[in-house]
Design an enzyme around this catalytic site. Structure first.
Site, PDB file in Angstrom:
ATOM      1  N   HIS A 160       5.809   1.653  10.614  1.00  0.00           N
ATOM      2  CA  HIS A 160       6.029   0.336   9.995  1.00  0.00           C
ATOM      3  C   HIS A 160       5.954  -0.766  11.051  1.00  0.00           C
ATOM      4  O   HIS A 160       5.407  -1.841  10.798  1.00  0.00           O
ATOM      5  CB  HIS A 160       7.373   0.312   9.277  1.00  0.00           C
ATOM      6  CG  HIS A 160       7.422   1.220   8.079  1.00  0.00           C
ATOM      7  ND1 HIS A 160       6.392   1.304   7.170  1.00  0.00           N
ATOM      8  CD2 HIS A 160       8.367   2.099   7.666  1.00  0.00           C
ATOM      9  CE1 HIS A 160       6.698   2.188   6.243  1.00  0.00           C
ATOM     10  NE2 HIS A 160       7.891   2.682   6.501  1.00  0.00           N
TER      11      HIS A 160
ATOM     12  N   LEU B 205      -3.241 -21.321   6.699  1.00  0.00           N
ATOM     13  CA  LEU B 205      -3.334 -20.116   5.878  1.00  0.00           C
ATOM     14  C   LEU B 205      -2.034 -20.029   5.066  1.00  0.00           C
ATOM     15  O   LEU B 205      -0.956 -20.315   5.597  1.00  0.00           O
ATOM     16  CB  LEU B 205      -3.444 -18.854   6.758  1.00  0.00           C
ATOM     17  CG  LEU B 205      -3.311 -17.513   6.029  1.00  0.00           C
ATOM     18  CD1 LEU B 205      -4.561 -17.219   5.203  1.00  0.00           C
ATOM     19  CD2 LEU B 205      -3.070 -16.382   7.034  1.00  0.00           C
TER      20      LEU B 205
ATOM     21  N   ASP C 285      -1.393   0.263   3.458  1.00  0.00           N
ATOM     22  CA  ASP C 285      -0.910   1.623   3.241  1.00  0.00           C
ATOM     23  C   ASP C 285      -1.310   2.534   4.405  1.00  0.00           C
ATOM     24  O   ASP C 285      -2.345   2.357   5.029  1.00  0.00           O
ATOM     25  CB  ASP C 285      -1.501   2.163   1.923  1.00  0.00           C
ATOM     26  CG  ASP C 285      -0.702   3.321   1.379  1.00  0.00           C
ATOM     27  OD1 ASP C 285      -1.132   3.924   0.381  1.00  0.00           O
ATOM     28  OD2 ASP C 285       0.351   3.649   1.979  1.00  0.00           O
TER      29      ASP C 285
HETATM   30  C1  LIG Z   1       6.095  -0.242   2.601  1.00  0.00           C
HETATM   31  C2  LIG Z   1       4.618  -0.129   2.805  1.00  0.00           C
HETATM   32  C3  LIG Z   1       3.992  -1.373   3.352  1.00  0.00           C
HETATM   33  C4  LIG Z   1       4.332   1.025   3.716  1.00  0.00           C
HETATM   34  C5  LIG Z   1       2.922   1.511   3.589  1.00  0.00           C
HETATM   35  O1  LIG Z   1       2.781   2.731   4.293  1.00  0.00           O
HETATM   36  P1  LIG Z   1       3.441   4.032   3.711  1.00  0.00           P
HETATM   37  O2  LIG Z   1       4.857   4.115   4.125  1.00  0.00           O
HETATM   38  O3  LIG Z   1       3.203   4.147   2.229  1.00  0.00           O
HETATM   39  O4  LIG Z   1       2.643   5.158   4.508  1.00  0.00           O
HETATM   40  P2  LIG Z   1       2.149   6.558   3.942  1.00  0.00           P
HETATM   41  O5  LIG Z   1       1.383   6.272   2.669  1.00  0.00           O
HETATM   42  O6  LIG Z   1       1.279   7.104   5.043  1.00  0.00           O
HETATM   43  O7  LIG Z   1       3.374   7.381   3.696  1.00  0.00           O
HETATM   44 MG   LIG Z   2       1.764   4.966   1.114  1.00  0.00          MG
END
Ligand SMILES: CC(C)CCOP(=O)(O)OP(=O)(O)O
Ligand SMILES: [Mg+2]
Length: 239
Positions: free
Chosen positions: A33, A127, A16
């Protein structure tokens, strides 16, 4: 330092913070991403280096489908692009890839690619990387219940046959040697499970890290493993 004998067998990661990482740098979300993919590649390398057997990562939740279409489309094309460009490396590293989740919403081209990658890497033993795409813990329990109900209806099993191990045989993590994560890492400071693996996390050690996923590297991962090694796991017993 890290003790060889206390390395977790199965690590699960809620990756995240990609969006915030991009925002901090004045970049578009997609750049976050893409940085997240690089971070995952490094995590795979480290898991092999430290002898971790299974790595399950939350790449896209069933609840992420409500994000802006432009971001959803970007993520789906990124999954396809990443699988294609990394396939050679993955095979060379001896990584087995499985994708878990509700595949009914994925495009035919992504589905075909996933099938090919799973087939091509199924005998790799370094893995086992399980990528959760269009996955959620509640979806997983529901699909397991549907499968078991169908078996009872078809007379394949009796009601008395339904127990914890039968359910574990129907959950999406049935395909891996060690289905229950020993350690769950969530980055970016969020303190919640967000409908990731649910049944499987029953006795998993939880570790929450401040860094955003694209900034979660070797030092941060080593800290998480060190924290794991200092915990006393009782599994409900009194010690
Ligand atoms: C799709 C998932 C792996 C992306 C994780 O990051 P996020 O887009 O939730 O990022 P943010 O929480 O910073 O908005
Ligand atoms: Mg997020």
């Amino acid at each position: 330092g890290l003790r060889e004998d206390l390395i977790p067998r199965h690590v699960a990661v809620i990756m995240d913070g990609n969006g915030r990482w991009a925002k901090q740098r004045g970049l578009v979300t997609g750049a976050g991403h893409e940085a997240g993919v690089r971070s995952l590649k490094e995590m795979v390398r480290l898991c092999i280096q430290w002898g971790i057997s299974v790595l399950t990562v939350f790449a896209f939740s069933t609840d992420n489908w409500i994000r802006p279409k432009v971001e959803v489309d970007f993520l789906m094309s990124l999954f396809e692009r990443a699988l294609r460009t990394e396939l050679e490396d993955i095979a060379r590293q001896g990584v087995r890839i499985s994708v878990i989740g509700d595949s009914s919403k994925l495009s035919d081209s992504l589905l075909k690619l996933i099938h090919d990658v799973e087939e091509k890497t199924k005998d790799n033993s370094n893995l086992h990387l399980m990528v959760a795409v269009s996955y959620s813990g509640k979806y997983d329990v529901v699909q397991a219940c549907q499968s078991i109900a169908r078996q009872v209806k078809d007379g394949v099993i009796e009601l008395d046959d339904i127990n914890e191990s039968l359910i574990e045989k129907e959950l999406e993590t049935k395909r891996t040697k060690f289905p229950s994560p020993d350690l769950l890492i969530r980055t970016s400071g969020e303190l919640r499970i967000s409908n990731f693996l649910l049944w499987q996390l029953a006795y998993t050690e939880l570790y929450f890290a401040e860094p955003l996923w694209p900034d979660f590297g070797e030092e941060e991962f080593a800290q998480a493993l060190l924290s794991f090694q200092q915990r006393q796991r009782r599994f409900g017993s009194r010690k």
